[in-house]
Motif scaffolding. Sequence first.
Motif, PDB file in Angstrom:
ATOM      1  N   PHE A   1      -6.165   5.671   4.842  1.00 46.04           N
ATOM      2  CA  PHE A   1      -7.527   6.214   4.818  1.00 46.04           C
ATOM      3  C   PHE A   1      -7.856   6.583   3.383  1.00 46.04           C
ATOM      4  CE2 PHE A   1     -10.213   9.998   4.560  1.00 46.04           C
ATOM      5  CZ  PHE A   1     -11.300   9.645   5.346  1.00 46.04           C
ATOM      6  N   GLU A   2      -9.037   6.205   2.948  1.00 45.45           N
ATOM      7  CA  GLU A   2      -9.500   6.669   1.629  1.00 45.45           C
ATOM      8  C   GLU A   2     -11.004   6.871   1.708  1.00 45.45           C
ATOM      9  OE1 GLU A   2      -8.595   3.705  -1.329  1.00 45.45           O
ATOM     10  OE2 GLU A   2      -9.615   2.094  -0.250  1.00 45.45           O
ATOM     11  N   TYR A   3     -11.505   7.830   0.946  1.00 47.24           N
ATOM     12  CA  TYR A   3     -12.958   8.083   0.990  1.00 47.24           C
ATOM     13  C   TYR A   3     -13.482   8.114  -0.440  1.00 47.24           C
ATOM     14  CZ  TYR A   3     -12.806  12.957  -0.588  1.00 47.24           C
ATOM     15  OH  TYR A   3     -12.654  14.094  -1.341  1.00 47.24           O
ATOM     16  N   GLY A   4     -14.773   7.884  -0.549  1.00 48.72           N
ATOM     17  CA  GLY A   4     -15.371   7.843  -1.885  1.00 48.72           C
ATOM     18  C   GLY A   4     -14.652   6.813  -2.742  1.00 48.72           C
ATOM     19  N   SER A   5     -14.334   7.210  -3.963  1.00 47.99           N
ATOM     20  CA  SER A   5     -13.679   6.265  -4.876  1.00 47.99           C
ATOM     21  C   SER A   5     -12.268   5.886  -4.428  1.00 47.99           C
ATOM     22  CB  SER A   5     -13.620   6.874  -6.286  1.00 47.99           C
ATOM     23  OG  SER A   5     -12.846   8.070  -6.250  1.00 47.99           O
ATOM     24  N   GLY A   6     -11.662   6.697  -3.577  1.00 45.61           N
ATOM     25  CA  GLY A   6     -10.378   6.359  -2.969  1.00 45.61           C
ATOM     26  C   GLY A   6      -9.277   6.087  -3.979  1.00 45.61           C
ATOM     27  N   PHE A   7      -8.386   5.178  -3.600  1.00 45.02           N
ATOM     28  CA  PHE A   7      -7.245   4.871  -4.475  1.00 45.02           C
ATOM     29  C   PHE A   7      -7.699   4.230  -5.789  1.00 45.02           C
ATOM     30  CE2 PHE A   7      -4.706   5.449  -0.618  1.00 45.02           C
ATOM     31  CZ  PHE A   7      -3.613   6.138  -1.120  1.00 45.02           C
ATOM     32  N   ASP A   8      -8.803   3.509  -5.771  1.00 47.74           N
ATOM     33  CA  ASP A   8      -9.288   2.935  -7.023  1.00 47.74           C
ATOM     34  C   ASP A   8      -9.674   4.030  -8.017  1.00 47.74           C
ATOM     35  OD1 ASP A   8      -8.927   0.406  -6.079  1.00 47.74           O
ATOM     36  OD2 ASP A   8     -11.040   0.046  -5.600  1.00 47.74           O
TER      37      ASP A   8
ATOM     38  N   GLY B   1      -7.121   9.736  -1.080  1.00 53.02           N
ATOM     39  CA  GLY B   1      -6.617   8.712  -0.181  1.00 53.02           C
ATOM     40  C   GLY B   1      -5.189   8.969   0.245  1.00 53.02           C
ATOM     41  N   PHE B   2      -4.851   8.442   1.412  1.00 50.91           N
ATOM     42  CA  PHE B   2      -3.505   8.576   1.982  1.00 50.91           C
ATOM     43  C   PHE B   2      -3.157   7.266   2.677  1.00 50.91           C
ATOM     44  CE2 PHE B   2      -0.926   9.244   5.783  1.00 50.91           C
ATOM     45  CZ  PHE B   2       0.161   9.943   5.290  1.00 50.91           C
ATOM     46  N   GLU B   3      -1.948   6.787   2.441  1.00 51.47           N
ATOM     47  CA  GLU B   3      -1.466   5.626   3.183  1.00 51.47           C
ATOM     48  C   GLU B   3       0.027   5.792   3.398  1.00 51.47           C
ATOM     49  OE1 GLU B   3      -2.193   2.064   0.915  1.00 51.47           O
ATOM     50  OE2 GLU B   3      -1.157   2.818  -0.862  1.00 51.47           O
ATOM     51  N   TYR B   4       0.513   5.306   4.520  1.00 49.55           N
ATOM     52  CA  TYR B   4       1.955   5.444   4.792  1.00 49.55           C
ATOM     53  C   TYR B   4       2.519   4.073   5.150  1.00 49.55           C
ATOM     54  CZ  TYR B   4       1.707   4.935   9.878  1.00 49.55           C
ATOM     55  OH  TYR B   4       1.539   4.437  11.141  1.00 49.55           O
ATOM     56  N   GLY B   5       3.828   3.931   4.990  1.00 48.92           N
ATOM     57  CA  GLY B   5       4.446   2.643   5.264  1.00 48.92           C
ATOM     58  C   GLY B   5       3.781   1.565   4.425  1.00 48.92           C
ATOM     59  N   SER B   6       3.479   0.456   5.057  1.00 54.47           N
ATOM     60  CA  SER B   6       2.882  -0.669   4.321  1.00 54.47           C
ATOM     61  C   SER B   6       1.480  -0.359   3.814  1.00 54.47           C
ATOM     62  CB  SER B   6       2.830  -1.902   5.231  1.00 54.47           C
ATOM     63  OG  SER B   6       2.021  -1.628   6.362  1.00 54.47           O
TER      64      SER B   6
ATOM     65  N   GLU C   1      13.988   6.206  10.648  1.00 57.20           N
ATOM     66  CA  GLU C   1      14.009   5.563   9.328  1.00 57.20           C
ATOM     67  C   GLU C   1      13.343   6.484   8.303  1.00 57.20           C
ATOM     68  OE1 GLU C   1      15.438   2.323   8.839  1.00 57.20           O
ATOM     69  OE2 GLU C   1      16.158   3.021  10.783  1.00 57.20           O
ATOM     70  N   PRO C   2      13.553   6.219   7.012  1.00 55.81           N
ATOM     71  CA  PRO C   2      12.873   7.041   6.004  1.00 55.81           C
ATOM     72  C   PRO C   2      11.353   6.993   6.174  1.00 55.81           C
ATOM     73  CG  PRO C   2      14.607   5.738   4.973  1.00 55.81           C
ATOM     74  CD  PRO C   2      14.484   5.249   6.390  1.00 55.81           C
ATOM     75  N   ILE C   3      10.752   8.145   6.027  1.00 55.11           N
ATOM     76  CA  ILE C   3       9.292   8.256   6.082  1.00 55.11           C
ATOM     77  C   ILE C   3       8.784   8.226   4.650  1.00 55.11           C
ATOM     78  CG2 ILE C   3       7.399   9.844   6.635  1.00 55.11           C
ATOM     79  CD1 ILE C   3       9.261  10.883   8.943  1.00 55.11           C
ATOM     80  N   TYR C   4       7.800   7.403   4.386  1.00 51.31           N
ATOM     81  CA  TYR C   4       7.261   7.402   3.016  1.00 51.31           C
ATOM     82  C   TYR C   4       5.764   7.183   3.037  1.00 51.31           C
ATOM     83  CZ  TYR C   4       7.479   2.250   3.364  1.00 51.31           C
ATOM     84  OH  TYR C   4       7.321   0.942   3.767  1.00 51.31           O
ATOM     85  N   PHE C   5       5.106   7.767   2.069  1.00 54.75           N
ATOM     86  CA  PHE C   5       3.643   7.651   1.991  1.00 54.75           C
ATOM     87  C   PHE C   5       3.181   7.897   0.564  1.00 54.75           C
ATOM     88  CE2 PHE C   5       4.678  11.965   3.531  1.00 54.75           C
ATOM     89  CZ  PHE C   5       4.071  12.759   2.578  1.00 54.75           C
ATOM     90  N   ARG C   6       1.944   7.547   0.305  1.00 51.67           N
ATOM     91  CA  ARG C   6       1.338   7.687  -1.026  1.00 51.67           C
ATOM     92  C   ARG C   6       0.062   8.515  -0.934  1.00 51.67           C
ATOM     93  NH1 ARG C   6      -0.770   3.308  -3.198  1.00 51.67           N
ATOM     94  NH2 ARG C   6      -0.104   3.569  -5.366  1.00 51.67           N
ATOM     95  N   VAL C   7      -0.150   9.346  -1.922  1.00 53.81           N
ATOM     96  CA  VAL C   7      -1.296  10.244  -1.949  1.00 53.81           C
ATOM     97  C   VAL C   7      -2.047  10.044  -3.258  1.00 53.81           C
ATOM     98  CG1 VAL C   7      -2.026  12.639  -1.673  1.00 53.81           C
ATOM     99  CG2 VAL C   7       0.160  11.892  -0.695  1.00 53.81           C
ATOM    100  N   GLY C   8      -3.307   9.644  -3.161  1.00 59.50           N
ATOM    101  CA  GLY C   8      -4.101   9.366  -4.358  1.00 59.50           C
ATOM    102  C   GLY C   8      -4.941  10.556  -4.799  1.00 59.50           C
ATOM    103  N   PHE C   9      -4.786  10.944  -6.069  1.00 58.13           N
ATOM    104  CA  PHE C   9      -5.551  12.075  -6.638  1.00 58.13           C
ATOM    105  C   PHE C   9      -6.583  11.552  -7.631  1.00 58.13           C
ATOM    106  CE2 PHE C   9      -3.041  15.844  -5.357  1.00 58.13           C
ATOM    107  CZ  PHE C   9      -1.926  15.231  -4.826  1.00 58.13           C
ATOM    108  N   LYS C  10      -7.782  12.041  -7.526  1.00 60.72           N
ATOM    109  CA  LYS C  10      -8.829  11.678  -8.484  1.00 60.72           C
ATOM    110  C   LYS C  10      -8.576  12.378  -9.814  1.00 60.72           C
ATOM    111  CE  LYS C  10     -12.091  15.463  -7.731  1.00 60.72           C
ATOM    112  NZ  LYS C  10     -13.488  15.857  -7.483  1.00 60.72           N
ATOM    113  N   PRO C  11      -9.224  11.941 -10.874  1.00 52.84           N
ATOM    114  CA  PRO C  11      -9.220  12.726 -12.116  1.00 52.84           C
ATOM    115  C   PRO C  11      -9.924  14.052 -11.839  1.00 52.84           C
ATOM    116  CG  PRO C  11     -10.858  10.962 -12.224  1.00 52.84           C
ATOM    117  CD  PRO C  11     -10.049  10.729 -10.985  1.00 52.84           C
ATOM    118  N   VAL C  12      -9.284  15.162 -12.210  1.00 49.19           N
ATOM    119  CA  VAL C  12      -9.910  16.456 -11.903  1.00 49.19           C
ATOM    120  C   VAL C  12     -11.254  16.593 -12.584  1.00 49.19           C
ATOM    121  CG1 VAL C  12      -7.907  17.828 -11.260  1.00 49.19           C
ATOM    122  CG2 VAL C  12      -8.465  17.508 -13.674  1.00 49.19           C
ATOM    123  N   ALA C  13     -12.105  17.362 -11.946  1.00 49.56           N
ATOM    124  CA  ALA C  13     -13.499  17.432 -12.379  1.00 49.56           C
ATOM    125  C   ALA C  13     -13.678  18.239 -13.665  1.00 49.56           C
ATOM    126  CB  ALA C  13     -14.342  18.020 -11.256  1.00 49.56           C
ATOM    127  N   THR C  14     -12.767  19.185 -13.917  1.00 49.04           N
ATOM    128  CA  THR C  14     -12.913  20.013 -15.115  1.00 49.04           C
ATOM    129  C   THR C  14     -12.548  19.209 -16.356  1.00 49.04           C
ATOM    130  OG1 THR C  14     -12.318  21.966 -13.863  1.00 49.04           O
ATOM    131  CG2 THR C  14     -12.178  22.141 -16.265  1.00 49.04           C
TER     132      THR C  14
END
Lengths: 363, 363, 363, 363
Positions: B245-252, A244-249, A291-304
Amino acid sequence: MGSIYGKIFQISTFGESHGAAVGVVVTGCPAGVDFDLDFIQSELDRRKPGQSRITTQRKEADSVEVVSGVFEGKTTGTPIAMLVWNGDQRSKDYSHIADQFRPSHADFTYQEKYGVRDYRGGGRSSARETVARVAAGALAKLVLNQLGVKITAYVSQVGTLKLATPVEQLDLAVAETNAVRCPDTQLAEEMFTYIDEIRKQGDSVGGVVSAYITGCPVGLGEPVFDKLHAELGKAMLSINAVKGFEYGSGFDGVELRGSQHNDIIVKDEAGKVSTVTNHSGGIQGGISNGEPIYFRVGFKPVATIMQDQDSLNNSGEKIVVSGKGRHDPCVVPRAVPIVEAMSAIVLLDFYLRHRLTKLSDVL
Amino acid sequence: MGSIYGKIFQISTFGESHGAAVGVVVTGCPAGVDFDLDFIQSELDRRKPGQSRITTQRKEADSVEVVSGVFEGKTTGTPIAMLVWNGDQRSKDYSHIADQFRPSHADFTYQEKYGVRDYRGGGRSSARETVARVAAGALAKLVLNQLGVKITAYVSQVGTLKLATPVEQLDLAVAETNAVRCPDTQLAEEMFTYIDEIRKQGDSVGGVVSAYITGCPVGLGEPVFDKLHAELGKAMLSINAVKGFEYGSGFDGVELRGSQHNDIIVKDEAGKVSTVTNHSGGIQGGISNGEPIYFRVGFKPVATIMQDQDSLNNSGEKIVVSGKGRHDPCVVPRAVPIVEAMSAIVLLDFYLRHRLTKLSDVL
Amino acid sequence: MGSIYGKIFQISTFGESHGAAVGVVVTGCPAGVDFDLDFIQSELDRRKPGQSRITTQRKEADSVEVVSGVFEGKTTGTPIAMLVWNGDQRSKDYSHIADQFRPSHADFTYQEKYGVRDYRGGGRSSARETVARVAAGALAKLVLNQLGVKITAYVSQVGTLKLATPVEQLDLAVAETNAVRCPDTQLAEEMFTYIDEIRKQGDSVGGVVSAYITGCPVGLGEPVFDKLHAELGKAMLSINAVKGFEYGSGFDGVELRGSQHNDIIVKDEAGKVSTVTNHSGGIQGGISNGEPIYFRVGFKPVATIMQDQDSLNNSGEKIVVSGKGRHDPCVVPRAVPIVEAMSAIVLLDFYLRHRLTKLSDVL
Amino acid sequence: MGSIYGKIFQISTFGESHGAAVGVVVTGCPAGVDFDLDFIQSELDRRKPGQSRITTQRKEADSVEVVSGVFEGKTTGTPIAMLVWNGDQRSKDYSHIADQFRPSHADFTYQEKYGVRDYRGGGRSSARETVARVAAGALAKLVLNQLGVKITAYVSQVGTLKLATPVEQLDLAVAETNAVRCPDTQLAEEMFTYIDEIRKQGDSVGGVVSAYITGCPVGLGEPVFDKLHAELGKAMLSINAVKGFEYGSGFDGVELRGSQHNDIIVKDEAGKVSTVTNHSGGIQGGISNGEPIYFRVGFKPVATIMQDQDSLNNSGEKIVVSGKGRHDPCVVPRAVPIVEAMSAIVLLDFYLRHRLTKLSDVL
């Protein structure tokens, strides 16, 4: 296809996890950039495996070798090829998966798509490819530094442990002082302990990397499809394990009303235009507003994971996949320099594109 | 730059909100497609303003005109140009903003970037441009229909009102039976009332559009940068007002452990491979795995509100921006066909690219 | 595919000979260009059919309509769409060829490639598509004029009638004063008489268009594949009926020795660097060196003739193709503005790309 | 920019004449191709310096090293990186030109364009870059071989010595049996003697390489800009020292009449469609028609000669450039495999693009 990124500052990566090398060809880098190899190596070192006991123990020097495009310490305007040879390939570690489809890995999809795959360590689907991105991103940073653009990424969540402090109140430089890369030292320790616990259980956990970018001029980004946040989004989503990706609010902003969410435009005494709030995340209509650019990037638990899991083999027979080898129980600490690298590549590309916008700038 | 999307099935859009027309040139559409103009028009009708009292009252027929690339009812393999003339331009409605920077609009960034801008209704930054996307997306759908790919988008959140029912338990066809396009009739009514209330207050509110795609073959998407979800992410983030934008399990999903998150691969008696869970959202390693693809797109409250707001004008003087004209208090109902259109464009493009993957398919 | 040209200043053309319209979308044109519609129309008038009795008698006003990207007389930096509606379509003129493969036309190859074709007047393969190129090229010229770049094309050969005078001794402005567009008035008359004779015989003949470009700065063109002359070559070879391209010394140069062919570099008292000879045609290593750029473009005799010819129909049966309708007995007079247009498009694109070469120019 | 070629089968080359290595990254090569490394090496050997006394005596093994994209002898569908390390760099040979603008070389234009240049052996502007093209072209040939496409290039002119025999009467295989690569043994001997004489004089001479391609299916090439011959023209003109390109009847064809030039279409008893003559050079409307494709490529005398020449240095002072080092007195013998390589790259790219033309082929 799919291994090339950018329009002007363009990177083309190659290499498999356990092939001879991973590398990148950078085209469109302006001529005359002081090529600071030490800086590029230092960025690779930030991404390197084996930095602490909560990252994979694969041993790689990850030394970068420059093959072309640099002469007497300066970029020449021709393609810059950089290689990182794979040292600790240990292919035998992976022979047991030659015929396995590991759950939530790309084994099955690659096999079906291509009819053939380099199964060793995930081959091309491995996050080892990001070595090449970090090298190219470091080069982009060298140019952005001269423009006053500063990109900082940091870990803001591991599992359910969240950093709640507003970014303006954080000292982001703290992030690089701990193994988790969280700018709150105490929370970093909790996260470390948590990840280490997960590691001992042979499991993995997800997390969030946040980015905060200052010093961008007004005007980066292009209307319609190549909006600045759309391209940042693609760049981030292209990193392994991102969901997932979201920026600003972001997603929280959907609950607000326009009267709450709109960023009022003001001018200070020096004539500088800014906004009172920054729900826009520094981007309006897809174009940076200063203005400052900010965003969040969501990583899943790795599959291994180091646990037994049911699955299928190439022939469609039921098997048990046993966890073996080395893995990262949580990727976000090592993802920080990757998020920065991709941000730098996107921003420099847009910076160059923007230089062609006005006739008066071009003449 | 920035107005072209796709590699093979490529769309190039043009046109301003209050210019003569908006349009699109589609290249790379295979020859021999039955060009169902009625279907394309019906998709435009789904996006059209004035569908209910909770959408803008701008009056537009939005009739599509085909200029090239179609002969005797079939696509010929040459560029297909489609135009929608702007009828109800009412440029005088916007003359009052010629010199204004509306908060959280692109007025300021366009002015700074280009030094000149078509201020009427936001010009090129207006969501009116999405007319062109919907026309092109409808054409993509015509091809995808023949491939068994079905794309359905629907409203899953308005402000704080969230649809909690799992998608598998929903009858998605219900969404098109109400003005909000939510597949839960009762919730749709609540949302309608809520939006109408917001409208009366001259305010706006955000929301979420969810998409659910079935029938995709295994293999769509390319490794590394052009991962299927990365491209879907860019496509969605390029839609006006999208913040996440998020897909699958996304941020959760970041809170889960690998042992919980991994999708176990199984095979049924007919030999069909599938996964027990689908946290992967139908995509592994950036490539479709045959399971349903699903994702969520977050929209901010639109910036146009019918309230007074402080701001600056072109000369940097303080002004009050008064809300006038027509607006959508909540964009998500009309965004549904746009999300579907962009999904169709991305999927068809990847479908065509995928046809070139294996030597055995190519010979 | 194949209807898009250029990297930064990019044109995308559409439209069939007897469809509703032909048109072009131009992206990457800088904002703030004075959009001189009269000049663009005047360029289209130079290409227009029916200018004299040695060109096709098809009647077309070829009036250009601008749909987007221009506001209050200036380009806005957004896509510029231009349309020319097909007036005198007379599709019935072509119904007799619905089922015919005309010799040396694209009927057979389009039918085989696409399985369907718009047979009317050659459809997309018709030189009518070049209307769109001339409109876009005129826009490029508007910018190049401000840079001091002057592009002049002229007819230098018709059949065996060749212009032998060195270009430096010609008054190229003379070319536009006669119907053949040859800068030697007497030769132009001979050519006119010759073409008219050919026309009366229902036959056609080939010719050569030469181009001469002055005022180019040093530095246009990119190394390796996108050499300036390589791109000019592609642009010219993409024009209907072109069979050959040579620049500088061209094919004659192959007979020379290096000691004869090399252009010695000198500097005048004002410090201007130039070369004594210009066998290089103003391009060295694919990059402009500041000398005049010149090249020759060979056109075959057009395939449409007013004579009976054996051929096949769609079903593979033997038929006789009878010459009917309207045609150009020799295309080179009308090809002159097309050669100029494509040159302008190539040069402006390289000019813009070149602006990103040096770090010092970019900062 | 400018170092990438192709749309689907895409090559990206890098490396300078006297840098560490030259190389190429190939993307878009289908998965499952038997990667015949010996064949690729054999193609490089055909291009290698030092093959006879009429080619440069630079000593290079030109051994290709594959870094990625191949697993267990097959292409995997991921980027294929190939490197050739520069062995005999002898940079000291070139130190004398660090400050010189050699006549008709790219020294001056590179210096002006980039403000910095790798002067050793011409750096990026050297024909050594074509090593990378030959490696990539060999890979393309491996695929084309399976499609029955056969590409043969040969020397048809050296200075004023021209091969007059029609190609149909030649045994093209003879070309590879002599050092000049001319399919007429006696003429080859004359050419050899002539080139050797030129060499002894420290001079150089131009020549022509012809190409003859059989086995192409109908349908390769795209309308409008990406016509098959336009792309072949660009590819050939991008080769170092090329000054002209013509296909089919070429420049000679401009003197003919349509009634002489048109290729009458016939069908034989087996149902195969062909043309009686082939002035079209196997291409009509930019699309292959199944007949042999043939074209001619004109090379200037190379600029490096072993004689004193007046010139300027970086500071604009008059100097005498003395011929030193090693050079090819005539490049056409070694250009033969390069012409073939670029032809293969163009044809395979169009072949892949053509596979997406018809809906019926795509479904």
